[in-house]
Design a protein around this motif. Structure first.
Motif, mmCIF file in Angstrom:
data_model
loop_
_atom_site.group_PDB
_atom_site.id
_atom_site.type_symbol
_atom_site.label_atom_id
_atom_site.label_comp_id
_atom_site.label_asym_id
_atom_site.label_seq_id
_atom_site.Cartn_x
_atom_site.Cartn_y
_atom_site.Cartn_z
ATOM 1 N N ALA A 245 23.014 -8.336 13.946
ATOM 2 C CA ALA A 245 22.168 -9.487 13.977
ATOM 3 C C ALA A 245 22.215 -10.062 15.558
ATOM 4 N N VAL A 246 23.271 -10.044 16.200
ATOM 5 C CA VAL A 246 23.276 -10.848 17.348
ATOM 6 C C VAL A 246 22.380 -9.783 18.339
ATOM 7 N N VAL A 247 22.438 -8.580 18.484
ATOM 8 C CA VAL A 247 21.373 -7.522 19.208
ATOM 9 C C VAL A 247 20.084 -7.811 19.051
ATOM 10 N N GLU A 248 19.799 -8.049 17.734
ATOM 11 C CA GLU A 248 18.308 -7.746 17.608
ATOM 12 C C GLU A 248 17.630 -9.083 17.517
ATOM 13 N N LEU A 249 18.239 -10.284 17.860
ATOM 14 C CA LEU A 249 17.542 -11.726 17.980
ATOM 15 C C LEU A 249 16.662 -11.674 18.981
ATOM 16 N N ARG A 250 15.608 -12.076 18.739
ATOM 17 C CA ARG A 250 14.255 -12.145 19.826
ATOM 18 C C ARG A 250 14.790 -13.364 20.554
ATOM 19 N N PRO A 251 14.731 -13.277 22.091
ATOM 20 C CA PRO A 251 14.935 -14.484 22.762
ATOM 21 C C PRO A 251 13.823 -15.577 22.579
ATOM 22 N N GLU A 256 8.313 -18.848 24.533
ATOM 23 C CA GLU A 256 7.893 -20.068 25.383
ATOM 24 C C GLU A 256 7.506 -19.825 26.665
ATOM 25 N N ASP A 257 8.263 -19.061 27.428
ATOM 26 C CA ASP A 257 8.085 -18.923 28.780
ATOM 27 C C ASP A 257 7.377 -17.565 29.449
ATOM 28 N N GLY A 258 7.301 -16.617 28.409
ATOM 29 C CA GLY A 258 6.991 -15.156 28.851
ATOM 30 C C GLY A 258 8.111 -14.353 29.876
ATOM 31 N N LEU A 259 7.748 -13.302 29.877
ATOM 32 C CA LEU A 259 8.732 -12.293 30.135
ATOM 33 C C LEU A 259 9.237 -12.727 31.835
ATOM 34 N N VAL A 260 8.097 -12.739 32.702
ATOM 35 C CA VAL A 260 8.502 -13.058 34.148
ATOM 36 C C VAL A 260 9.510 -14.188 34.133
ATOM 37 N N HIS A 261 8.773 -15.287 33.714
ATOM 38 C CA HIS A 261 9.902 -16.524 33.844
ATOM 39 C C HIS A 261 11.138 -16.082 33.316
ATOM 40 N N THR A 262 11.253 -15.530 32.111
ATOM 41 C CA THR A 262 12.630 -15.637 31.423
ATOM 42 C C THR A 262 13.334 -14.528 32.396
ATOM 43 N N LEU A 263 12.973 -13.507 32.913
ATOM 44 C CA LEU A 263 13.882 -12.501 33.531
ATOM 45 C C LEU A 263 14.272 -13.268 34.762
ATOM 46 N N PRO A 289 2.505 -6.447 24.929
ATOM 47 C CA PRO A 289 2.812 -6.596 23.498
ATOM 48 C C PRO A 289 4.197 -7.172 23.272
ATOM 49 N N ALA A 290 4.291 -8.145 22.318
ATOM 50 C CA ALA A 290 5.687 -8.768 22.085
ATOM 51 C C ALA A 290 6.829 -7.687 22.114
ATOM 52 N N ALA A 291 6.852 -6.538 21.400
ATOM 53 C CA ALA A 291 7.841 -5.640 21.148
ATOM 54 C C ALA A 291 8.214 -5.039 22.648
ATOM 55 N N GLN A 292 7.195 -4.643 23.504
ATOM 56 C CA GLN A 292 7.540 -4.155 24.845
ATOM 57 C C GLN A 292 8.217 -5.305 25.766
ATOM 58 N N GLU A 293 7.918 -6.578 25.627
ATOM 59 C CA GLU A 293 8.456 -7.203 26.546
ATOM 60 C C GLU A 293 9.980 -7.618 25.969
ATOM 61 N N GLU A 294 10.287 -7.666 24.803
ATOM 62 C CA GLU A 294 11.771 -7.801 24.461
ATOM 63 C C GLU A 294 12.391 -6.570 24.762
ATOM 64 N N ALA A 295 11.860 -5.436 24.601
ATOM 65 C CA ALA A 295 12.498 -4.232 24.927
ATOM 66 C C ALA A 295 12.807 -4.190 26.720
ATOM 67 N N VAL A 296 11.835 -4.744 27.314
ATOM 68 C CA VAL A 296 12.124 -4.604 28.857
ATOM 69 C C VAL A 296 13.319 -5.842 29.004
ATOM 70 N N LEU A 297 13.195 -6.908 28.330
ATOM 71 C CA LEU A 297 14.352 -7.958 28.631
ATOM 72 C C LEU A 297 15.527 -7.307 28.236
ATOM 73 N N ARG A 298 15.575 -6.635 27.226
ATOM 74 C CA ARG A 298 16.906 -6.359 26.864
ATOM 75 C C ARG A 298 17.475 -4.893 27.752
ATOM 76 N N VAL A 299 16.495 -4.152 28.218
ATOM 77 C CA VAL A 299 17.219 -2.988 28.993
ATOM 78 C C VAL A 299 17.385 -3.797 30.446
ATOM 79 N N ALA A 300 16.808 -4.734 30.871
ATOM 80 C CA ALA A 300 17.190 -5.345 31.866
ATOM 81 C C ALA A 300 18.647 -5.993 31.945
ATOM 82 N N GLN A 301 18.703 -6.865 30.861
ATOM 83 C CA GLN A 301 20.086 -7.278 30.392
ATOM 84 C C GLN A 301 21.137 -6.465 30.629
ATOM 85 N N GLU A 302 21.183 -5.348 29.859
ATOM 86 C CA GLU A 302 22.221 -4.426 29.782
ATOM 87 C C GLU A 302 22.351 -3.676 31.060
#
Length: 385
Positions: A245-251, A256-263, A289-302
């Motif tokens: 549940a924690v890992v799969e939460l979409r930020p 609200e801000d998009g991938l660049v601003h969030t990262l 696409p939303a799924a790609q943005e989330e995947a990029v953010l998650r990989v960057a975080q890890e």
């Protein structure tokens, strides 16, 4: 023969499962208190979380109506027996609390109490709360004879087990509430890592505790042990469910801000929080696409987590640039690196398996370059829309 062991295990299971469903402090405390009262068959139960000023930051009761609670007045102070449990850090089992020399009375609207059982809630060396139970319900036969019952040694041992559940619940709730005070980007990252680690470690301890409870059950021990094994299985399931549940939460910040601003915000927070220098640059990025943005953010975080926690890096550079219709993420650190031939063994520890799964799941690719003493570079490319 009574149904006591079965009902006790059900109460323990209820407390455990509630921990995987709720993170709000109030909800968790209410579940723990209700479970304690059911487990020991008491008329009244309470759980207090102390503050640093001689009072209680939270005080939850069960067995007292809302009208009674309002009539009682302000939260109690840390005095008498309540203070003894918090400061002396040991259980208190008393036949009649009104006759104890530490008893200092209670408000006029307070229900009359006699037999009392209190248990401090410990997290390591810290007392983070206390469970209080009063007026154990007597069996029909004892009531008919006019006798009392009171709490037993077995009750004290069972409440000690439940107090460990309470420590788990309070620890998780504290992590959650602390994370809400941070920025959105840091909140999601911190919650994923700290809560995951805390729950996994403490649930492992919980399974051992549940198994130890078998020694307390002397009625139908074969069946009781089977029930306890089921509790251990539920604990493992709860850990898996909460982790997922924690890992799969979409930020929320992505929407609200998009991938660049969030990262960028995430790297700025990490740069302030760590002694390592963390930088970020971007160029020509289009919306993905939303799924790609989330995947990029998650990989960057890890990748950032690995660089800051495991690689002992002094500098970490993050870049996100346009690549065709998609994007190329790069996270480079000057840390201790590792031997690529050992990546299969190190992969799960460093999260490389999940990173590759995330990249592949959105049609992207992940590459890892590393060498002992020469840092690591992780690149992820996604195709765009």
């Amino acid at each position: 023969m009574t149904d006591r062991p079965r009902s006790g295990l059900a109460a323990v299971s209820t407390a455990l499962l509630a921990m995987s469903r709720h993170l709000e402090v109030r909800d968790v405390l209410k579940t723990i208190v209700a479970s304690a009262r059911e487990l020991l068959d008491a008329r009244y139960a309470a759980l207090g979380v102390p503050d640093d000023h001689g009072g209680f930051a939270q005080f939850v009761v069960d067995g007292v109506s809302d009208e009674q609670w309002k009539a009682i007045g302000p939260l109690p102070r840390q005095h008498g027996i309540l203070a003894a449990m918090l400061h002396e850090e040991k259980p208190e089992r008393i036949a009649d609390v009104r006759k104890d020399p530490r008893f200092e009375g209670w408000p006029a609207a307070h229900p009359d109490m006699s037999d009392f059982l209190g248990m401090p809630i410990r997290d390591g060396d810290e007392t983070i709360g206390a469970l209080f139970l009063a007026n154990k319900r007597c069996p029909e036969a004892d009531r008919a004879l006019g006798g009392g019952c009171g709490f037993t040694t077995e009750d004290e041992e069972l409440l000690g087990i439940l107090a460990q559940h309470a420590a788990i619940a309070l620890t998780n709730a504290r992590l959650y509430e602390r994370s809400r005070e941070l920025t959105i980007a840091e909140e999601r990252s911190r919650l994923a890592h700290e809560l995951h680690d805390a729950v996994s470690q403490k649930l492992f301890s919980l399974r051992l505790t549940a198994q130890a409870a078998a020694a307390l059950v002397d009625r139908d021990p074969v069946r009781a042990k089977g029930e306890l094994q089921q509790v251990a299985a539920l604990a493992a399931e709860a850990a898996d469910e909460l982790r997922a549940a924690v890992v799969e939460l979409r930020p929320a910040a992505l929407d609200e801000d998009g991938l660049v601003h969030t990262l960028r915000t995430h790297t700025q927070v990490l740069d302030r929080a760590h002694t390592s220098r963390v930088s970020f640059r971007s160029a020509g990025i289009r919306a993905l696409p939303a799924a790609q943005e989330e995947a990029v953010l998650r990989v960057a975080q890890e990748a950032l987590h690995n660089a800051l926690r495991h690689a002992e890096a002094e500098h970490v550079d993050v870049s996100l640039v346009r690549s065709g219709q998609g994007a190329l993420l790069s996270v480079t650190d000057d840390g201790k690196g590792f031997e690529p031939r050992t990546v299969r063994r190190a992969g799960r520890h460093l999260g490389l398996v999940s990173m590759r799964d995330r990249a592949g799941g959105v049609g992207g690719t992940l590459t890892v370059q590393s060498e002992p003493g020469k840092g690591t570079t992780i690149e992820m490319e996604v195709p765009g829309g």
